[in-house]
Design a protein around this motif. Sequence first.
Motif, short mmCIF file in Angstrom:
data_model
loop_
_atom_site.label_atom_id
_atom_site.label_comp_id
_atom_site.label_asym_id
_atom_site.label_seq_id
_atom_site.Cartn_x
_atom_site.Cartn_y
_atom_site.Cartn_z
N THR A 180 68.02 147.96 -29.20
CA THR A 180 67.02 148.17 -30.34
C THR A 180 66.39 149.43 -30.53
O THR A 180 65.68 149.99 -29.61
N GLY A 188 71.83 143.66 -25.86
CA GLY A 188 71.23 144.64 -27.06
C GLY A 188 70.65 145.94 -26.98
O GLY A 188 70.16 146.03 -25.64
N THR A 229 68.71 146.74 -34.47
CA THR A 229 69.46 146.44 -33.26
C THR A 229 70.92 145.93 -33.12
O THR A 229 71.39 145.61 -34.52
N LYS A 230 71.50 146.27 -31.96
CA LYS A 230 72.86 146.17 -32.04
C LYS A 230 73.21 145.70 -30.46
O LYS A 230 72.55 145.88 -29.65
N GLY A 231 74.46 144.93 -30.55
CA GLY A 231 74.71 144.39 -29.16
C GLY A 231 75.80 143.27 -29.35
O GLY A 231 76.28 143.21 -30.24
N ASN A 284 76.86 139.25 -28.69
CA ASN A 284 76.50 138.01 -28.57
C ASN A 284 77.59 136.97 -28.49
O ASN A 284 78.05 136.73 -29.30
N ASN A 304 68.51 138.48 -31.82
CA ASN A 304 68.65 139.29 -30.94
C ASN A 304 69.65 138.99 -29.84
O ASN A 304 69.51 138.20 -29.11
#
Length: 1021
Positions: A791, A789, A747-749, A751, A780
């Motif tokens: 994923t 995010g 998962t990336k994003g 935050n 997440n």
Amino acid sequence: MKRLALLLVLLWSAWVFAQDKGTIPDRYMNDPAVDLTRHGKLLMPDEVHKLREDSKGRFDISTLNPEESSDLWKDVFVKDLPEDKNPVIDMDEVNYHSPVLSPSGIFRFNITNSGDGKLYTMMLSKNVHSVLLAKSLLRKIGYQIPDIKYLPRVILKFKNESDKKGFSSYLENVAFAGAAKNWIVEELEDNKLLLQDLVIMDSNHTIYNLAVGVTSDMIQSRRLLSSLAVPLSIVNLTESVNMLRWNVGVKDGNGIALFHDQLPEFQCTWDDARWISRRIEKLTREDWKEIVDSTHIPKAVQMILVEKLISRRNSAMKLFKVDADELKVDSNISNGVELVNGKLTQQNWPGYASRFAYGDPDSPLADSEMRSFLKSRGISTLLDLVVAQINQIPFLGTDIQKINNEKFQEEVNKVIADSVGKSQPQELPLKSWIFPTFRGQLILSRNLVTGTYLGTDNLVQLVDTVGVAVGAGGFVGVMGLPTPLTAYASGEALMMRTYAHLRPVTSIQKSLKYPFKNIMIPLVKRDYGQKLHNAATIALDPNASEETRVAKIEEALKPFKDSMDVGESILITDSLATYAGAKVGAGYEKFITASVALSPGHQVVSRFHVHRKSADTFQIYRDLGNVGSFGLNFTLDSLIPVLDVSYKKSAGHARVKFYQLNLNPKNPDVLKNASLLRRAIVSSSTRDIEEDEKGRPFILKHNFKESSPQLKLFFWQWQWLNSSTDITVTNPKGDERYFRRQYHGITKGRNYQAYVNQLISHWVNLIFERKAGLSEGGSNPGYSYKGSGETRYLTLDEELTQTGKKIEPFVKLSRIYNGWSIDRKKAEKILDDMKQRYRFDFFNAPVLNDTRRIFMYNISLNIFFYKNGIETLLSMKDEEIRQIFRENMQQKNLMINPASVEDADTGVDKFIRFLARFKKYEEKGDSVKANKYLLKALSQAELKVNLKGMIALMGGEENIYMNSRIDGFREGDEDGDKAIVSNSLGEFGSSNILGPVVQVQRQSEMIEGEFFIYWMMTRLI
């Protein structure tokens, strides 16, 4: 003989549709209709079937017309719609006669016309304009529909006041058509009512009035009637035009699911649907305008309704594979006042009972809710800061920094004294010291949490937590390292008890009003226990009727059920953790610091969890787990946090005991169950339930391993996860089943919420040399405030025999885009990227046309790989696989010739290497490593080949299934609180549609967070 054959066909058709789950099959099912003709001759179903079989399927039986001997249909297309005839006209006075038995939501009643003295039937309903649409559409394609005349207004006269009042009461309370005021414009003198927006028709018809409705007993396997599922779905307008979807249905597995509540009753076959779709395809835009104009609805409503019906028509052509030109659709049509960008903005229309627009549902994150959310976050942050400062009061624990500085200064003073005594400078020696540590810790917080939390499944919830922790250990300080290095080591044993109370949130404003005293969860437990005690000890009259008994029990349970909401949980957690760690750092003043830390540890967790599953179902979980872990961490900070790289590996065991109590007042054991639930809540124990003869639990055992690298750069975040777990499920009867789950994902994003908390903590430490105590939230980023995010993960689920032999493997690959909010343009970009990537039209209509923004969005794509497909892949030769990769390579330029593609360009070598490693470890009996490489192989295939190639690798569409879904609250869409499901590709390749592990989880009714022990194992989303 023909009659016998006809009877057998009818029985066969009935059996086929008994198996149906509410969709139209997407292929021929040996189910020809009984009314088909060819060259003027009526064919028996077996003759139709023979035609198809003799041509090896090339003869298209959807081209056969039904017979025209019936008065219901002729093979004609009507250019100009006929006028509906009836002597009653606008503002005429008629006499009320009697109500007519009607389906719920429709009020039909007979009247006598003063002019000719005849009996007619009038109809009031919110879907009266849908009936008018159906009438005109069916007439256009050849159906003979009795006259249904629209009346803007009519005066209805009653014999007396009692009949007039009875009319209004019947309309609302028997017919359930809606509020009487919608149709009653005015009460006139002499027992008269002025009604509006209704239709009139003959009370007796010589033929079926198909526009009013079709029932299953009418159809009798006739194409003429079963095919009506398609046109009646296209014009299925309930009331709100805004809520009428732009598509008429979706492909679902091996069927077509049209948006019509009575779809199964039509018994429509694939060929029936294609036959009538071809007739609908011949209608022009002008035909659709005329159809809509015949409904007498306001012009602004007509404008958007024409566009939506044409869009639904286009959708039907695609679903039933009719080779047709798309009619142009203007989804942003406007008149500048009542209709703006394809959406009606006016709800009430003078002269109409129907509203045509309901208005948007309340957004859970509207401006007022957003202010409340920010207020909630402010309160939570302030509480965290206060508690953190309390926990740093000296008598609550060892002031490690102070003692360490004192020890360091002591050693420095010794060196200075030695230097003075020897009259020459002395270097600081490499030296260490150790001292004991202890700490007491108060845990007190209230947070509004988005996403799953502590093994519960709610999307947004208010979480109160209170508890204490006590720890003891040691600290090792070091001096004399080369400048600018610093180092220390520590170890601790920590005992902790926490109480957590989780409440699902429907309104953030209301959550702010939840009393702060309830943060003391032991008091909430006691309150719930008292209310259950009062309910369990009520006196019941043994001679009372069952109805009286149920009512009294229901009244007694009401205070408790009103207090504990559906979805609410109370958790009591005890944990014992031991850990040791060492850290080496370097820095220049406070402008830049870097550190590396090692942290092995072990934790034992015991949990008690009460969860209200539904109105009458309460679940109790008793959890026990232990996990050992090893962590490695690197951080780089300046005046702001910059980089954090970590790696954690863990392994452990867990056991879950699951009990369920039914508090339905009609349950004979309801009072006993209430007493058992009270004792469980008050004592945080399942002992009394276990001693009950009916208290046998589901027992779930996990043996798991996982590794999780993580990278944070400012507010950007990446996390990888690889895990495996062996699961044993024992049902209350003692039967055991064995499963294995392998997980591989990333998962990336962004935050922002976690980074702001990290920033505050960093500055507090820099300025005050104290801890801020702020939590960074969940893993997440899409569940954080203003975060987003992406994923991508794969799971391999398989059921095993007791000896470990595989029974049924299943793989799921998911791509998920989620976040706090997304505007329509960006959401449509995600959908378009999915469409281009897979070359598949998931949403064959502008499904987000009315959407301005989606809050708490989750746009997902899922691919299921079933047992037969996996076995087909594993049996393929390398050259077959290479050919599939060459011919189906993912490419943006569709002009690339597959013959010119080299294996090095396709990624096939890596794929074959992963498969080889799978087979190697499978032969060695190392299923964990084998499954890891199988997931990597499928992951590589999804990245490198197109959808056609994926299907080829699986051996056909029958072994793979794919669909997409849009979840979240769609602001601007009247239907915005409901999910949008896409067309699907492929078929369910097993009765365990979602795989054997999820299937047993759903059968047990355990919540997902408990079944998959997310209170101990990591999850990406």
